[in-house]
Design an enzyme around this catalytic site. Structure first.
Site: not given
Ligand code: UT7
Length: 303
Positions: A107, A230, A260
């Site tokens: 990125c 970004h 993204n």
């Molecule tokens: O360019 C650089 C590349 N990437 C980034 O910059 C991404 C950086 N990270 C992020 O943006 C965030 O960490 C995410 C958006 C990927 C995730 O957000 P989060 O607040 O860290 O969520 P999490 O991974 O802790 O997930 C929370 C819950 C989980 O369920 P449980 O375990 O709490 O029951 C996930 O299974 O949300 C669930 N979950 C979803 N639910 C509905 C994960 N993806 C989804 C989804 N829809 N698409």
């Protein structure tokens, strides 16, 4: 004479996939995606290749610059269609250049490319660079993995960079291979990411890179007319805005529309901001990115 971003171009595929569309395919919701990321839709290439997008964005930038050839084409991508030839060489068949090559910085690719372009323009006989960020991230996504597939989109952005009015006032790039297993795609496999870890590092690294870039340019956030970060997650952008004490109205956001797009994200945002009149000539702007590797950086430009 400084370094001038003479023109910007972009291309996104016709096909739009909204969060609602994804609701019918995987166990997700518009509400989750919107509140966790700020993303509402993304463009997904169904008929366009990575090359088509790169060539279209590149040609638009060339037309806007009123040029039909450049010295160097640099393409930043993490989703190349072939290991070789480079995407840049394929683009060169359509846009005349002396030589062409790809860079791999995820990125942060567009920022790394800008830094490389600056070095060539300042210390070689090259007078012009076409820098393209192009991504077909949909080809790397596991469409049954809701934790990654909702986050990315396809597209390309391009800039013609020459010697001229304007300047790159500072440009700082970093990487740390210790984090190579947190965000990656192995050959013939899907993109994998530990989202929470990436989030933490993204905020911290972009904050420190922005501070160093501003200091090197001898400027403070108040001197900056527009920040183009970004576009990965609205929560990352908002946290960065708070930590740098930026005026939120000076921070450009379009992650809602494109998701993204990795190396294409900054040039697409620059193109939009310029077309809308939000980014103006002579503005001092701050660009920052962070991606797999990890790679990260920031640049201060007089546009
Ligand atoms: O360019 C650089 C590349 N990437 C980034 O910059 C991404 C950086 N990270 C992020 O943006 C965030 O960490 C995410 C958006 C990927 C995730 O957000 P989060 O607040 O860290 O969520 P999490 O991974 O802790 O997930 C929370 C819950 C989980 O369920 P449980 O375990 O709490 O029951 C996930 O299974 O949300 C669930 N979950 C979803 N639910 C509905 C994960 N993806 C989804 C989804 N829809 N698409």
């Amino acid at each position: 004479m400084g370094i001038c971003i003479k023109s910007i171009g972009m291309y996104v595929p016709d096909n739009v996939i909204t969060n609602k569309d994804l609701e019918s395919k995987i166990n997700t919701s518009d509400e989750w995606i919107t509140t966790r990321t700020g993303i509402k839709q993304r463009y997904i290439a169904d008929k366009e290749s990575l090359y088509d997008m790169a060539i279209k964005a590149g040609k638009m930038a060339m037309e806007k610059a009123n040029m039909d050839e450049v010295d160097i084409i640099i393409v930043a991508t993490l989703s190349p269609e072939t290991l070789f030839p480079s995407t840049a060489c394929v683009v060169q068949e359509h846009i005349k250049a002396r030589f062409a090559f790809d860079i791999s910085a995820a990125c942060s690719g567009f920022l790394y490319g800008l830094d490389i372009a600056k070095v060539y323009l300042e210390s070689s006989n090259a007078n012009s660079v076409l820098l393209i960020g192009t991504e077909k991230l949909s080809s790397l996504l596991d469409w049954s993995d809701r934790s990654t597939c909702v986050l990315f989109g396809d597209g390309a952005g391009a800039a013609v960079i020459t010697k001229g009015e304007g300047d790159i006032l500072s440009s700082v790039m970093f990487s740390d291979g210790k984090y190579k297993d947190i965000l990656y795609a192995k050959r013939c496999d899907y993109l994998k990411m530990n989202g929470k870890e990436v989030f933490k590092h993204a905020v911290r690294n972009m904050e420190s890179a922005c501070k160093i870039a501003l200091e090197k340019a001898n400027l403070t956030p108040e001197d900056i007319s527009l920040v183009i970060p970004h576009q990965a997650n609205i929560r990352i952008i908002n946290t960065l805005t708070e930590r740098l004490n930026l005026d939120p109205s000076k921070v450009y956001v379009n992650v809602n529309k494109y998701a993204n797009t990795s190396a294409a994200s900054i040039p697409i945002a620059m193109y939009e901001a310029f077309e809308k009149g939000i980014l103006k000539r002579k503005d001092k702007i701050l660009l920052t990115a962070m991606g797999g590797g990890f790679t990260w950086g920031a640049a201060v430009l007089e546009f």
